[in-house]
Design a protein around this motif. Sequence first.
Motif, mmCIF file in Angstrom:
data_model
loop_
_atom_site.group_PDB
_atom_site.id
_atom_site.type_symbol
_atom_site.label_atom_id
_atom_site.label_comp_id
_atom_site.label_asym_id
_atom_site.label_seq_id
_atom_site.Cartn_x
_atom_site.Cartn_y
_atom_site.Cartn_z
ATOM 1 N N MET A 1 0.834 -1.182 0.000
ATOM 2 C CA MET A 1 0.000 0.000 0.000
ATOM 3 C C MET A 1 0.879 1.246 0.000
ATOM 4 O O MET A 1 2.043 1.204 0.398
ATOM 5 C CB MET A 1 -0.919 0.014 1.225
ATOM 6 N N TRP A 2 0.258 2.343 -0.458
ATOM 7 C CA TRP A 2 0.993 3.602 -0.475
ATOM 8 C C TRP A 2 0.047 4.765 -0.146
ATOM 9 O O TRP A 2 -0.039 5.194 0.980
ATOM 10 C CB TRP A 2 1.683 3.793 -1.826
ATOM 11 N N HIS A 3 -0.722 5.211 -1.146
ATOM 12 C CA HIS A 3 -1.635 6.351 -0.963
ATOM 13 C C HIS A 3 -3.050 5.965 -1.361
ATOM 14 O O HIS A 3 -3.679 6.631 -2.180
ATOM 15 C CB HIS A 3 -1.158 7.555 -1.794
ATOM 16 N N GLU A 4 -3.566 4.878 -0.776
ATOM 17 C CA GLU A 4 -4.913 4.417 -1.117
ATOM 18 C C GLU A 4 -5.990 5.350 -0.555
ATOM 19 O O GLU A 4 -5.811 5.936 0.512
ATOM 20 C CB GLU A 4 -5.148 2.998 -0.596
ATOM 21 N N SER A 5 -7.094 5.445 -1.280
ATOM 22 C CA SER A 5 -8.233 6.263 -0.863
ATOM 23 C C SER A 5 -9.102 5.469 0.116
ATOM 24 O O SER A 5 -8.967 4.244 0.240
ATOM 25 C CB SER A 5 -9.061 6.672 -2.078
ATOM 26 N N PRO A 6 -10.039 6.129 0.832
ATOM 27 C CA PRO A 6 -10.941 5.398 1.739
ATOM 28 C C PRO A 6 -11.741 4.311 1.028
ATOM 29 O O PRO A 6 -11.964 3.231 1.593
ATOM 30 C CB PRO A 6 -11.862 6.503 2.274
ATOM 31 N N GLU A 7 -12.162 4.571 -0.221
ATOM 32 C CA GLU A 7 -12.929 3.572 -0.976
ATOM 33 C C GLU A 7 -12.072 2.350 -1.279
ATOM 34 O O GLU A 7 -12.536 1.198 -1.171
ATOM 35 C CB GLU A 7 -13.464 4.171 -2.277
ATOM 36 N N ASN A 68 2.137 8.607 8.701
ATOM 37 C CA ASN A 68 1.477 9.647 7.919
ATOM 38 C C ASN A 68 -0.043 9.472 7.919
ATOM 39 O O ASN A 68 -0.589 8.556 8.541
ATOM 40 C CB ASN A 68 2.036 9.687 6.491
ATOM 41 N N GLN A 69 -0.734 10.337 7.182
ATOM 42 C CA GLN A 69 -2.196 10.355 7.190
ATOM 43 C C GLN A 69 -2.807 9.084 6.615
ATOM 44 O O GLN A 69 -3.918 8.695 6.989
ATOM 45 C CB GLN A 69 -2.697 11.559 6.387
ATOM 46 N N PHE A 70 -2.090 8.408 5.717
ATOM 47 C CA PHE A 70 -2.645 7.218 5.085
ATOM 48 C C PHE A 70 -2.642 6.019 6.035
ATOM 49 O O PHE A 70 -3.539 5.179 5.985
ATOM 50 C CB PHE A 70 -1.873 6.902 3.800
ATOM 51 N N VAL A 71 -1.642 5.938 6.900
ATOM 52 C CA VAL A 71 -1.650 4.893 7.935
ATOM 53 C C VAL A 71 -2.766 5.172 8.932
ATOM 54 O O VAL A 71 -3.492 4.257 9.346
ATOM 55 C CB VAL A 71 -0.287 4.823 8.657
#
Length: 292
Positions: A1-7, A68-71
């Motif tokens: 994973m890297w910068h996945e969206s909520p969906e 970061n925000q994605f985690v």
Amino acid sequence: MWHESPEEISEMLKSIFRIDEDYSARKLALNILNVDEQHLDFYEWETHIFFDDCMERSDDEKDEMIVNQFVRLLINSVDEFGKKWYGKRHLHIPPPVKIATPYGGRLVWTLPGNTQIICHLKDKNKIRHKKRWSQIMYMYYFLGHQLMDNPDLTDAQKEVRAENTFLLALDGDVDFQPEAIIKVVDLMKRNPSVGAACGRIHPTGGGYMQWYQKFEYAIGHWLQKATEHMMGCVLCSPGCFSLFRAKAVMADNVMRTYTTVANQPKHFVQYDQGEDRWLCTLLLKQGWRVEY
């Protein structure tokens, strides 16, 4: 994973929770109903998520590194989506266990069905980042640490486990059913010479981009790989949904060569951008088959 969206994260979690329920049902059938393990297609399962480049400097402390925000989005999504998925049966997912590691950190969730989600948080200042090095991490963890370095197993037991251990590589936004994995495993069990196999992927969504993706997959994936399969052997098993046999990957001329560090421009294209094709090429050179 890297910068996945909520969906995209919710699609991934939906698949993981399905596997957790399926594993729990098979375990109960094995232990309570005494169903034969061979007829049950019983399996052991671990989910590992590798988060690339997920650390950032804290605004409060200059020398402190935080996720970061994605985690943080993944942590909140597991909690919120878990309540929706398991809450109707009055079950819940406990908070993750946090572990500091030499490469960054690790989060471990234990799901109600008794499978685990193990999230590896990679700090690029401590370990190589990008997809290929994440693959190398989990291959050496499963095949080196958990299998070959296990003092409780004899050489014969290690050989059997290597033959029956499979690594499922997925993108972070893939939605899949447990039956899809069992079908690919059955394909590899029928033919011991198959080192890797891939399934058919269908793009979801709508609009012009999804139309283009369907066309791209129809030509480059469905038609090309089906043709390669009929003519002899698939040349590349893509990382979005592929199963690898542990015994095939463990060969020195496969795993050791796959860890080659890129130091020339052409190597970055071959090793880091075309890593799926390169890994399959190494398997084919060792005599293994790749099927679709």
